[in-house]
Design a protein around this motif. Structure first.
Motif, PDB file in Angstrom:
ATOM      1  N   ASP A 511       0.865  -1.177   0.000  1.00 29.61           N
ATOM      2  CA  ASP A 511       0.000   0.000   0.000  1.00 29.61           C
ATOM      3  C   ASP A 511       0.902   1.227   0.000  1.00 29.61           C
ATOM      4  O   ASP A 511       1.983   1.203   0.588  1.00 29.61           O
ATOM      5  CB  ASP A 511      -0.876  -0.012   1.260  1.00 29.61           C
ATOM      6  N   TYR A 512       0.473   2.307  -0.661  1.00 32.71           N
ATOM      7  CA  TYR A 512       1.344   3.486  -0.695  1.00 32.71           C
ATOM      8  C   TYR A 512       0.532   4.777  -0.690  1.00 32.71           C
ATOM      9  O   TYR A 512      -0.653   4.785  -0.996  1.00 32.71           O
ATOM     10  CB  TYR A 512       2.269   3.461  -1.917  1.00 32.71           C
ATOM     11  N   GLU A 513       1.224   5.862  -0.318  1.00 33.72           N
ATOM     12  CA  GLU A 513       0.638   7.207  -0.443  1.00 33.72           C
ATOM     13  C   GLU A 513       1.736   8.148  -0.920  1.00 33.72           C
ATOM     14  O   GLU A 513       2.911   7.944  -0.624  1.00 33.72           O
ATOM     15  CB  GLU A 513       0.048   7.672   0.889  1.00 33.72           C
ATOM     16  N   GLN A 514       1.341   9.180  -1.663  1.00 37.59           N
ATOM     17  CA  GLN A 514       2.338  10.126  -2.184  1.00 37.59           C
ATOM     18  C   GLN A 514       2.814  11.068  -1.094  1.00 37.59           C
ATOM     19  O   GLN A 514       2.030  11.497  -0.251  1.00 37.59           O
ATOM     20  CB  GLN A 514       1.721  10.934  -3.328  1.00 37.59           C
ATOM     21  N   ILE A 515       4.104  11.379  -1.139  1.00 30.57           N
ATOM     22  CA  ILE A 515       4.665  12.268  -0.097  1.00 30.57           C
ATOM     23  C   ILE A 515       5.365  13.483  -0.710  1.00 30.57           C
ATOM     24  O   ILE A 515       6.188  14.122  -0.072  1.00 30.57           O
ATOM     25  CB  ILE A 515       5.633  11.497   0.838  1.00 30.57           C
ATOM     26  N   GLY A 516       5.056  13.783  -1.983  1.00 32.22           N
ATOM     27  CA  GLY A 516       5.620  14.993  -2.598  1.00 32.22           C
ATOM     28  C   GLY A 516       6.763  14.698  -3.555  1.00 32.22           C
ATOM     29  O   GLY A 516       7.101  13.554  -3.810  1.00 32.22           O
ATOM     30  N   HIS A 517       7.360  15.783  -4.071  1.00 29.28           N
ATOM     31  CA  HIS A 517       8.440  15.679  -5.058  1.00 29.28           C
ATOM     32  C   HIS A 517       9.806  15.906  -4.407  1.00 29.28           C
ATOM     33  O   HIS A 517       9.916  16.680  -3.454  1.00 29.28           O
ATOM     34  CB  HIS A 517       8.253  16.721  -6.172  1.00 29.28           C
ATOM     35  N   ARG A 518      10.819  15.221  -4.932  1.00 29.18           N
ATOM     36  CA  ARG A 518      12.200  15.417  -4.465  1.00 29.18           C
ATOM     37  C   ARG A 518      13.134  15.498  -5.663  1.00 29.18           C
ATOM     38  O   ARG A 518      12.875  14.877  -6.702  1.00 29.18           O
ATOM     39  CB  ARG A 518      12.643  14.233  -3.590  1.00 29.18           C
ATOM     40  N   GLU A 519      14.243  16.211  -5.466  1.00 28.95           N
ATOM     41  CA  GLU A 519      15.224  16.347  -6.545  1.00 28.95           C
ATOM     42  C   GLU A 519      15.874  14.999  -6.826  1.00 28.95           C
ATOM     43  O   GLU A 519      16.148  14.229  -5.903  1.00 28.95           O
ATOM     44  CB  GLU A 519      16.296  17.367  -6.133  1.00 28.95           C
ATOM     45  N   GLY A 520      16.088  14.710  -8.113  1.00 31.46           N
ATOM     46  CA  GLY A 520      16.715  13.441  -8.483  1.00 31.46           C
ATOM     47  C   GLY A 520      17.684  13.636  -9.637  1.00 31.46           C
ATOM     48  O   GLY A 520      17.526  14.545 -10.450  1.00 31.46           O
ATOM     49  N   ASP A 521      18.687  12.750  -9.712  1.00 26.52           N
ATOM     50  CA  ASP A 521      19.655  12.799 -10.820  1.00 26.52           C
ATOM     51  C   ASP A 521      19.060  12.015 -11.986  1.00 26.52           C
ATOM     52  O   ASP A 521      19.378  10.851 -12.220  1.00 26.52           O
ATOM     53  CB  ASP A 521      20.984  12.180 -10.358  1.00 26.52           C
ATOM     54  N   LEU A 522      18.144  12.678 -12.711  1.00 32.59           N
ATOM     55  CA  LEU A 522      17.381  12.003 -13.759  1.00 32.59           C
ATOM     56  C   LEU A 522      17.829  12.440 -15.140  1.00 32.59           C
ATOM     57  O   LEU A 522      18.190  13.601 -15.346  1.00 32.59           O
ATOM     58  CB  LEU A 522      15.884  12.308 -13.594  1.00 32.59           C
ATOM     59  N   VAL A 523      17.806  11.501 -16.071  1.00 33.31           N
ATOM     60  CA  VAL A 523      18.199  11.795 -17.451  1.00 33.31           C
ATOM     61  C   VAL A 523      17.182  11.186 -18.410  1.00 33.31           C
ATOM     62  O   VAL A 523      16.480  10.242 -18.065  1.00 33.31           O
ATOM     63  CB  VAL A 523      19.607  11.224 -17.767  1.00 33.31           C
ATOM     64  N   LYS A 524      17.116  11.768 -19.609  1.00 34.09           N
ATOM     65  CA  LYS A 524      16.249  11.200 -20.647  1.00 34.09           C
ATOM     66  C   LYS A 524      17.100  10.246 -21.482  1.00 34.09           C
ATOM     67  O   LYS A 524      18.137  10.627 -22.020  1.00 34.09           O
ATOM     68  CB  LYS A 524      15.691  12.306 -21.531  1.00 34.09           C
ATOM     69  N   MET A 525      16.654   8.982 -21.545  1.00 34.54           N
ATOM     70  CA  MET A 525      17.351   7.987 -22.354  1.00 34.54           C
ATOM     71  C   MET A 525      16.596   7.797 -23.670  1.00 34.54           C
ATOM     72  O   MET A 525      15.398   7.502 -23.657  1.00 34.54           O
ATOM     73  CB  MET A 525      17.459   6.659 -21.611  1.00 34.54           C
ATOM     74  N   SER A 526      17.284   8.024 -24.778  1.00 30.16           N
ATOM     75  CA  SER A 526      16.673   7.877 -26.102  1.00 30.16           C
ATOM     76  C   SER A 526      17.176   6.594 -26.756  1.00 30.16           C
ATOM     77  O   SER A 526      18.310   6.179 -26.524  1.00 30.16           O
ATOM     78  CB  SER A 526      17.036   9.063 -27.000  1.00 30.16           C
ATOM     79  N   ILE A 527      16.333   5.988 -27.565  1.00 26.52           N
ATOM     80  CA  ILE A 527      16.721   4.792 -28.322  1.00 26.52           C
ATOM     81  C   ILE A 527      16.799   5.183 -29.805  1.00 26.52           C
ATOM     82  O   ILE A 527      15.864   5.782 -30.347  1.00 26.52           O
ATOM     83  CB  ILE A 527      15.701   3.644 -28.120  1.00 26.52           C
TER      84      ILE A 527
END
Length: 639
Positions: A511-527
């Protein structure tokens, strides 16, 4: 009913497959709501084929029952059968707000599960009187005493008065009805006060228009009354008032404390928002009911028809589905690889699966679903161009023909740039413009038998989870580990739930509930296939897992794309950097087959000619990727 003290409004709280809908059937049968002959199938309130097949409740349903109690009085019981799944948590909260009590149904063999716990805490927050019911006591593995102890230890409810029952066999049904009358308090409300009613749910009827389920808090709701929806700001004339028994029965009015339905010639469910306050247009109430919020989609994915000619049919089907379910959104989008389709937003993964399955079954559509993604927040840097153009230059870097991110808010990030919400990885702005990316996080509660704990801890760790707690609940054979983890939602939307179930052989509950947004080291991977970008396979992923995910996708595409007469490179790239590559070798025609002996230079000349031809073909050749390869790559890419 004139006497408010003889009304009881209650809901049933249970985990999936603990017998909630079967118990509702038994209560309807015991009170004469329907005869044995009229109950043509089990789960009367689960009237969708998919609900009956999966054993889950998707839409909240209500039924009014009359029961003659031990004191000789006839009581009006309003039963609300609510969804058990976390995706529909807001609907559950509104249904619980419309009641004064709840039946907590727990399986005598399985004990307390995660979703039971989430909903029971919501019920306690609404100051409900909770009646524990231990169901399926006739099962060989049933342990009612152990489950009573578990309810007391985990939830903190007194279970000494718990009703023992078996909904399937009909054991303990009169005891449950008597407990509802004795232990759940009657509603409070003044019928002379201005009308104040809560909009609990709504659905579309092809003959009546939108049917609205309401709980009258104060005042009286009558046919011919002009009512106002406070959050929507619209006024409507009530043309029908009634209740479900479970067949529709028309009534002259609904008074304070009662639950029923109204119709008001409304054409679209989107106009009726769950949790809205309904009041009299001429004599309105002073304050709206608390707790109303707009339902926001959490998970997004693209739906494309396999046959491009089905696009209009898909559009019509989505409009028809939206008539009954205003909680999902859609807008057109185009993809170079998949053609025209729709970008759809859902409340969660189960909601996505249900909509997709209903489109396939009810409307006979073959669909390709792109990998699900979540809503990311992009903090953009403020450039000189922004200052002159009013901050709208983020559209540079978006692919041509795409829909720009829906929500733009200027001047909110720390450096004075914009914050935009991104629903589609293919719409990601130029990386040089992005100062920071925030991703949604959830707090997850997992219950598991002890032997699967190690594997589940590893799964959560692999998905970038942060462990917040590990405790043991229950005793003896019912002892289980309760794990609390904080996880990024984009790591959960792929196949986390399926993996959890396979690791634990189906015994772990989540079971889960949302707790907001956090900064992340995210990248867009293209194929890229043959150096051409395949937009449908783009995804946003964490930098640490991008290489493994890219390598996996390239390997799968190598297996799925048929060989051509020239070499085909398949690459996964982040920006301009290729992080993984596979090559599909060319099919080779034996051009030297016609040479019977002779000089070796003759063979070499033919091979050189073939080599030049292949190079030219590679330069101009387009790679045809079959639809099956897309479907398989998108489904298998969910790792």
């Amino acid at each position: 009913m004139d006497d408010i003290s003889r009304i009881r409004n209650f809901s049933i709280i249970a985990h999936i497959d603990h017998g909630k809908s079967t118990l509702a059937d038994r209560l309807i049968l015991a009170t004469g709501g329907l005869s044995e002959r009229e109950m043509t199938h089990g789960q009367v309130l689960d009237n969708m084929e998919i609900e009956q097949e999966r054993g889950i409740t998707i839409k909240a349903q209500t039924v009014r029952l009359n029961w003659k109690a031990a004191d000789g009085e006839t009581y009006e019981l309003n039963l609300m059968d609510t969804p058990g799944h976390v995706d529909f948590a807001y609907e559950v909260s509104r249904s619980l707000a419309a009641c004064e009590g709840a039946l907590l149904v727990v399986d005598a063999a399985q004990g307390v599960e995660a979703q039971t716990l989430a909903n029971v805490y919501q019920s306690i927050e609404h100051d409900h009187e909770i009646v524990p019911v231990i169901n399926k006591i006739d099962l060989p593995a049933a342990d009612p005493e152990g489950v009573k102890q578990e309810i007391e230890e985990i939830i903190g409810l007194d279970a000494s008065q718990a009703v023992l029952a078996s909904a399937k066999s009909g054991i303990g049904i009169p005891d449950i009805l008597q407990a509802i009358v004795d232990r759940i308090p009657p509603p409070k409300g003044d019928r002379t006060a201005p009308l104040k009613a809560m909009l609990v749910d709504s659905w579309y009827d092809p003959y009546l228009g939108v049917v609205i389920l309401v709980r009258v808090i104060e005042g009286v709701l009558k046919k011919g009354q002009q009512v106002k929806f406070m959050a929507a700001g619209t006024t409507h004339l009530v043309d029908r008032v009634g209740c479900m028994r479970p067949k529709i029965e028309q009534l002259p009015e609904l008074a304070a404390g009662e639950i029923g339905f109204i119709t008001a010639q409304i054409k679209e469910v989107a106009e009726t928002r769950v949790g809205d306050t309904i009041t009299d247009a001429k004599r309105p109430t002073a304050t709206a009911l608390p707790g109303f919020k707009e339902v926001q989609p959490v998970v997004f994915c693209g739906l494309f028809p396999v046959d491009a000619a089905d696009f209009e049919k898909l559009r019509e089907s989505l409009y028809k589905l939206r008539l009954n379910d205003a909680s999902f959104s859609f807008e057109t989008e185009s993809s170079a690889a998949l053609g025209f389709g729709f970008r759809c937003g859902f409340l969660g993964l189960l909601h996505l699966e249900i909509i997709q399955e209903r489109l396939t079954r009810e409307y006979d559509l073959d669909l390709i679903t792109t990998a699900p993604s979540v809503v990311y927040r992009m903090h953009l840097t403020r450039s000189k161009k922004d200052a002159t153009s009013g901050g709208r230059s983020f559209e540079t870097g978006l692919r041509r023909g795409s829909v720009p991110p829906q929500d733009e808010r200027e001047g909110e990030s720390g450096s004075g740039g914009q914050i935009i919400e991104l629903h589609n990885p293919a719409d990601m702005p130029d990386p040089n413009r992005i100062e920071m990316i925030e991703e949604p996080w959830i707090s997850a509660t997992i219950y598991t038998p002890d032997e699967y704990l190690g594997a589940i801890l590893k799964l959560c760790q692999d998905r970038r989870g942060i462990q917040k707690g590990l405790t043991y609940v229950g005793s003896g054979s019912h002892q289980r580990a309760q794990l609390t983890y904080e996880l990024p939602l984009n790591e959960v939307v792929f196949d986390f739930y399926d993996r959890l179930k396979s690791i634990s052989r189906g015994y772990a509950s989540f079971d889960y509930e949302q707790i907001g947004h956090r900064e992340g080291d995210l990248v867009k991977m293209s194929i890229l296939v043959n150096e051409e970008l395949v937009d449908a396979l783009s995804m946003i992923t964490h930098r640490g897992t991008a290489e493994a995910r890219g390598r996996g996708m390239c390997e799968r595409l190598k297996e799925l794309i048929p060989r051509h007469l020239f070499k085909i490179p398949i690459q996964a790239a982040i920006g301009g950097k290729v992080i993984a590559r596979e090559t599909i070798s060319a099919m080779r025609k034996d051009v030297t087959a016609k040479c019977y002996g002779g000089d070796a230079t003759r063979k070499r000349k033919l091979l050189e000619k073939q080599k030049k031809g292949k190079a030219k073909m590679r330069e101009y050749g387009n790679v045809s990727i079959p639809q099956e390869a897309f479907i398989a790559a998108l489904r298998m890419g969910e790792e």
